[in-house]
Design a protein around this motif. Structure first.
Motif, PDB file in Angstrom:
ATOM      1  N   GLU A  25     -62.499   0.555 -62.341  1.00  0.00           N
ATOM      2  CA  GLU A  25     -63.531   1.074 -61.643  1.00  0.00           C
ATOM      3  C   GLU A  25     -64.547   0.083 -61.210  1.00  0.00           C
ATOM      4  N   ASN A  26     -65.024  -0.866 -62.353  1.00  0.00           N
ATOM      5  CA  ASN A  26     -65.970  -1.685 -61.811  1.00  0.00           C
ATOM      6  C   ASN A  26     -65.635  -3.149 -62.158  1.00  0.00           C
ATOM      7  N   TYR A  27     -64.602  -3.658 -62.533  1.00  0.00           N
ATOM      8  CA  TYR A  27     -63.995  -4.775 -63.002  1.00  0.00           C
ATOM      9  C   TYR A  27     -62.623  -5.145 -62.765  1.00  0.00           C
ATOM     10  N   PHE A  54     -64.293  -2.830 -54.564  1.00  0.00           N
ATOM     11  CA  PHE A  54     -65.552  -2.791 -54.915  1.00  0.00           C
ATOM     12  C   PHE A  54     -66.624  -2.422 -54.087  1.00  0.00           C
ATOM     13  N   ARG A  57     -70.231  -3.089 -54.287  1.00  0.00           N
ATOM     14  CA  ARG A  57     -70.984  -2.940 -55.726  1.00  0.00           C
ATOM     15  C   ARG A  57     -70.717  -4.027 -56.632  1.00  0.00           C
ATOM     16  N   PHE A  59     -69.510  -6.146 -59.605  1.00  0.00           N
ATOM     17  CA  PHE A  59     -68.387  -6.093 -60.599  1.00  0.00           C
ATOM     18  C   PHE A  59     -68.051  -7.030 -61.578  1.00  0.00           C
ATOM     19  N   ASN A  85     -70.972 -10.344 -55.111  1.00  0.00           N
ATOM     20  CA  ASN A  85     -71.374  -9.327 -55.852  1.00  0.00           C
ATOM     21  C   ASN A  85     -70.867  -9.317 -57.356  1.00  0.00           C
ATOM     22  N   LYS A 127     -68.205  -4.593 -69.639  1.00  0.00           N
ATOM     23  CA  LYS A 127     -68.652  -3.302 -69.337  1.00  0.00           C
ATOM     24  C   LYS A 127     -70.245  -2.994 -69.700  1.00  0.00           C
ATOM     25  N   LEU A 130     -72.532  -4.333 -67.007  1.00  0.00           N
ATOM     26  CA  LEU A 130     -72.449  -3.712 -65.856  1.00  0.00           C
ATOM     27  C   LEU A 130     -73.154  -2.471 -65.778  1.00  0.00           C
TER      28      LEU A 130
END
Length: 131
Positions: A25-27, A54, A57, A59, A85, A127, A130
């Motif tokens: 999702e974010n990495y 991303f 967003r 990351f 980002n 995590k 973030l």
């Protein structure tokens, strides 16, 4: 599928010339292929995928160093232009040579690369960064 991958968390997996890239999702987790020279041009190739996944967003980036490859430490001076980002950068190393390489890389990357000895600890740290 590598044992560290939870199918429910994995968004997309790529098998590229530069290696395997796992997007969450974010990495992301990258396993650069054996013998590759990871330079600025290869980072630009990877940034095209980060832009898609991303969408601007923040990351995290985990370099899972299970293979032997080379890189251009001076290219780290351009990392913010390639990955604007990027919020957190971790490297998972498995020997002293790799740890020393990260120390050298940190001389060129002002935001710093945090080193870990196992992937799960690196993922937990990413995590947290973030949140």
């Amino acid at each position: 599928m590598p044992e560290f991958i939870n199918e429910e968390e994995l968004v997309k997996r790529y098998n590229l010339e530069i290696g395997k890239v796992f997007f969450f999702e974010n990495y992301l987790i990258i396993e650069v292929a054996e013998g590759i020279c990871f330079d600025h041009n290869k980072a630009i190739e990877l940034s095209k995928l980060t832009n898609v996944h991303f969408e601007g967003r923040p990351f995290g980036y985990i370099s899972h160093r299970i293979n032997s490859y080379s890189l251009e430490p001076t290219d780290y001076m351009k990392i913010k232009e390639v990955f604007p980002n990027l919020k957190a950068f971790a490297a998972v190393v498995y020997n002293r040579f790799q740890a020393t390489s990260v120390k050298i890389e940190n001389m060129f990357f002002q935001d710093g690369i945090t080193t870990f000895e196992d992937l799960e600890t690196a993922r937990s740290w990413i995590k947290e960064q973030l949140i």
